[in-house]
Design an enzyme around this catalytic site. Structure first.
Site, PDB file in Angstrom:
ATOM      1  N   CYS A 100      -2.031  -2.598  13.033  1.00  0.00           N
ATOM      2  CA  CYS A 100      -1.752  -3.952  12.532  1.00  0.00           C
ATOM      3  C   CYS A 100      -0.281  -4.353  12.600  1.00  0.00           C
ATOM      4  CB  CYS A 100      -2.253  -4.085  11.102  1.00  0.00           C
ATOM      5  SG  CYS A 100      -1.272  -3.160   9.893  1.00  0.00           S
ATOM      6  N   CYS A 169       3.887  13.666   7.105  1.00  0.00           N
ATOM      7  CA  CYS A 169       3.417  14.254   8.362  1.00  0.00           C
ATOM      8  C   CYS A 169       2.442  13.252   8.977  1.00  0.00           C
ATOM      9  CB  CYS A 169       2.745  15.587   8.058  1.00  0.00           C
ATOM     10  SG  CYS A 169       2.244  16.491   9.509  1.00  0.00           S
TER      11      CYS A 169
END
Length: 193
Positions: A100, A169
């Site tokens: 997005c 991560c």
């Protein structure tokens, strides 16, 4: 002394039962893992409520590549060391959600953790939502784009790799790099503080 035929049968029967039980348990665990790896896990984006950007699964499949859909919508993980952003350290710009284009991280927040995935130590305020992820027999904190709910990765605390003491991560495929200055006015902060 000579062993009795019945006792040999008893030992074989015990071994057979042990192997059978092990196989059933192992198969049951494996089928649970496969089911949760390839299908909707209990804490998927669909169960998290509404996000600002709403699309049907058919619309997501049309707008994302198969790999992006697997990671962003089905909470998959790319193999360590294979992502294009893992060893990429720009001096300016920012990283945005691949689904997005919501700005998530500044280039300055990226660091080399040696884990095989892009690592960041802070995010743009309000750009991430979290959920406790109990999949695979461990407790982790999943991070998602706050605008579309796309799966980014997980955040880990207490490793003392940076001054914020947290490591985001993130799957490379979940992000796109933007060398522009469109996020310069956004405030950064650690997620867990």
């Amino acid at each position: 002394t000579k062993s009795q035929p019945g006792s040999r049968f008893g030992v074989l029967k015990s071994v057979f039962v042990a192997v059978l039980v092990f196989t059933v348990v192992r198969t049951g665990l494996m089928s649970w893992r496969v089911k949760n790896w390839f299908t909707k896990a209990p804490n998927t984006v669909r169960d998290m409520g509404k996000f600002e950007l709403q699309k049907t699964e058919a619309e997501w499949k049309k707008s994302l590549t198969d790999e992006e859909y697997y990671v962003l919508r089905q909470k998959g993980t790319e193999r360590a060391g294979t992502g294009k952003l893992d060893k990429f350290y720009p001096s300016e710009g920012f990283f945005k959600c691949a689904a997005c284009e919501n700005p998530i991280y500044s280039a300055q927040s990226k660091f080399d953790s040696g884990c095989g995935w892009p690592a960041f130590n802070k995010h743009y305020e309000g750009s991430i939502k979290t959920v406790i992820d109990n999949s695979w027999g461990m407790r982790r904190i999943e991070i998602m784009c706050s605008r579309c709910g796309g799966h980014l990765g997980h955040v880990f605390e207490g490793e003392r790799l940076t001054n914020t003491n947290e490591r985001h991560c993130v799957n490379s495929i979940s992000l796109k790099y933007d060398k522009g200055s469109g996020a310069d006015d956004l405030k950064e902060k650690p997620l867990m503080k």
